[in-house]
Design a protein around this motif. Structure first.
Motif, PDB file in Angstrom:
ATOM      1  N   ALA A   1       0.835  -1.215   0.000  1.00  0.00           N
ATOM      2  CA  ALA A   1       0.000   0.000   0.000  1.00  0.00           C
ATOM      3  C   ALA A   1       0.860   1.252   0.000  1.00  0.00           C
ATOM      4  O   ALA A   1       0.599   2.233  -0.701  1.00  0.00           O
ATOM      5  N   ALA A   2       1.944   1.205   0.821  1.00  0.00           N
ATOM      6  CA  ALA A   2       2.837   2.366   0.893  1.00  0.00           C
ATOM      7  C   ALA A   2       3.539   2.585  -0.432  1.00  0.00           C
ATOM      8  O   ALA A   2       3.709   3.729  -0.893  1.00  0.00           O
ATOM      9  N   HIS A   3       3.915   1.468  -1.068  1.00  0.00           N
ATOM     10  CA  HIS A   3       4.585   1.580  -2.367  1.00  0.00           C
ATOM     11  C   HIS A   3       3.643   2.160  -3.417  1.00  0.00           C
ATOM     12  O   HIS A   3       4.038   3.056  -4.199  1.00  0.00           O
ATOM     13  N   GLU A   4       2.417   1.657  -3.412  1.00  0.00           N
ATOM     14  CA  GLU A   4       1.435   2.175  -4.384  1.00  0.00           C
ATOM     15  C   GLU A   4       1.151   3.655  -4.121  1.00  0.00           C
ATOM     16  O   GLU A   4       1.026   4.460  -5.057  1.00  0.00           O
ATOM     17  N   THR A   5       1.044   4.035  -2.860  1.00  0.00           N
ATOM     18  CA  THR A   5       0.780   5.447  -2.526  1.00  0.00           C
ATOM     19  C   THR A   5       1.930   6.344  -2.975  1.00  0.00           C
ATOM     20  O   THR A   5       1.734   7.451  -3.514  1.00  0.00           O
ATOM     21  N   ALA A   6       3.159   5.852  -2.756  1.00  0.00           N
ATOM     22  CA  ALA A   6       4.330   6.634  -3.161  1.00  0.00           C
ATOM     23  C   ALA A   6       4.351   6.821  -4.670  1.00  0.00           C
ATOM     24  O   ALA A   6       4.666   7.917  -5.180  1.00  0.00           O
ATOM     25  N   GLN A   7       4.019   5.779  -5.409  1.00  0.00           N
ATOM     26  CA  GLN A   7       3.985   5.886  -6.873  1.00  0.00           C
ATOM     27  C   GLN A   7       2.924   6.884  -7.312  1.00  0.00           C
ATOM     28  O   GLN A   7       3.134   7.692  -8.236  1.00  0.00           O
ATOM     29  N   GLN A   8       1.789   6.831  -6.641  1.00  0.00           N
ATOM     30  CA  GLN A   8       0.691   7.752  -6.995  1.00  0.00           C
ATOM     31  C   GLN A   8       1.099   9.194  -6.722  1.00  0.00           C
ATOM     32  O   GLN A   8       0.808  10.101  -7.511  1.00  0.00           O
ATOM     33  N   VAL A   9       1.811   9.382  -5.604  1.00  0.00           N
ATOM     34  CA  VAL A   9       2.267  10.747  -5.273  1.00  0.00           C
ATOM     35  C   VAL A   9       3.241  11.224  -6.321  1.00  0.00           C
ATOM     36  O   VAL A   9       3.194  12.408  -6.782  1.00  0.00           O
TER      37      VAL A   9
END
Length: 296
Positions: free
Chosen positions: A280-288
């Motif tokens: 989830a953190a990885h996906e959020t970072a990519q989205q940011v």
């Protein structure tokens, strides 16, 4: 064949028939039909007779001395005075009682306790061996079937084969006067009585000494047996304590294994949660990062 029969008659009565059939079958298989027939004809001894046979076979030296005591007593009883007979009778009863107790212990060691009637029959057999030469011969054969019965009286009538000729049957010397011959015969009879008494007492003392030695050895064996029993009991108590400790250790091990299994389940669950959070953190970072590039 004789050895087989000797062994058979020292077999406890409860095992006699089975042992007899085994020996008879072995003899028949070996082609010794007459021996097999003779073995099968052997009669099971009573408990008292078996104990007497056991005494003879297991204590040969003591049994030999007992037979010698009987011969000496039978000779002595023919010409002793009342006082000597009384002393000898007391000694005879003491020897019989001690030997009877020793035989009872042998029976117990062989796994069979003698009942009171059997003990009485055994004592009667031993008295018969001392008093009656025929009974002594039967016991010496080692194959008694029934207990022996002592004669009503312990006296000259029980041993005709050892009786000395009556002084009246000896021809008097032609040159000797009746009075002198009578004195010589009386002196000879007194000497014979003293010799017989000495032999009887010596044989009785030897038998009593042997019995004392056997009782001392038996006491040593009993003491050692008691020591071993106590040692065995201590070992059993220690073993019981160890088994209890082992039981507790096994229970603690099972509990630890259960806790370990639960911990492993929790660990796997936590690992999955961490993995999900990382994703989830990885996906959020990519989205940011994508949003940042779009804003530029």
């Amino acid at each position: 064949m004789e050895a087989v029969l000797d062994e058979l008659y020292t077999t406890p009565p409860s095992d006699f028939v089975a042992r007899r059939e085994t020996q008879a079958a072995a003899a028949k298989t070996a082609g010794r039909v007459d021996d097999a027939r003779r073995i099968r004809s052997a009669r099971r001894p009573t408990l008292a007779a078996w104990a007497a046979n056991l005494l003879l076979r297991s204590q040969p030296e003591e049994s030999r001395q007992f037979l010698e005591l009987g011969r000496a007593l039978r000779e002595a009883y023919q010409a002793l005075d009342a006082e000597s007979l009384k002393a000898l009778s007391t000694q005879r009863r003491r020897v019989v009682s001690a030997l009877s107790r020793q035989t009872a212990q042998l029976a117990r060691d062989a796994g069979h306790r003698l009942s009171q009637p059997a003990q009485q029959d055994l004592e009667a057999t031993l008295r018969a061996v001392l008093a009656d030469p025929d009974a002594a011969d039967q016991w010496a054969g080692g194959r008694l079937v029934n207990a022996l019965t002592p004669p009503a009286e312990f006296g000259p009538g029980t041993t005709p084969s050892t009786e000395r000729p009556s002084p009246r049957s000896r021809p008097a010397s032609p040159s000797a006067s009746p009075g002198r011959a009578s004195k010589d015969e009386l002196a000879e009879r007194r000497r014979a009585r003293q010799e017989q008494l000495a032999r009887a007492r010596e044989a009785a003392e030897a038998a009593e000494q042997r019995l004392r030695e056997e009782r001392a050895r038996q006491a040593d064996v009993e003491a050692e047996l008691q020591r071993l029993r106590e040692h065995t009991e201590q070992a059993r108590r220690r073993m019981s304590a160890i088994e209890e400790q082992l039981k507790q250790a096994r229970e603690e091990c099972r509990q630890a294994e259960n806790e370990q299994q639960e911990a492993e389940v929790h660990s796997r669950s936590a690992a999955e949660v961490v993995a999900q959070a990382e994703r989830a953190a990885h996906e959020t970072a990519q989205q940011v990062r994508r949003m940042a590039r779009g804003a530029n």
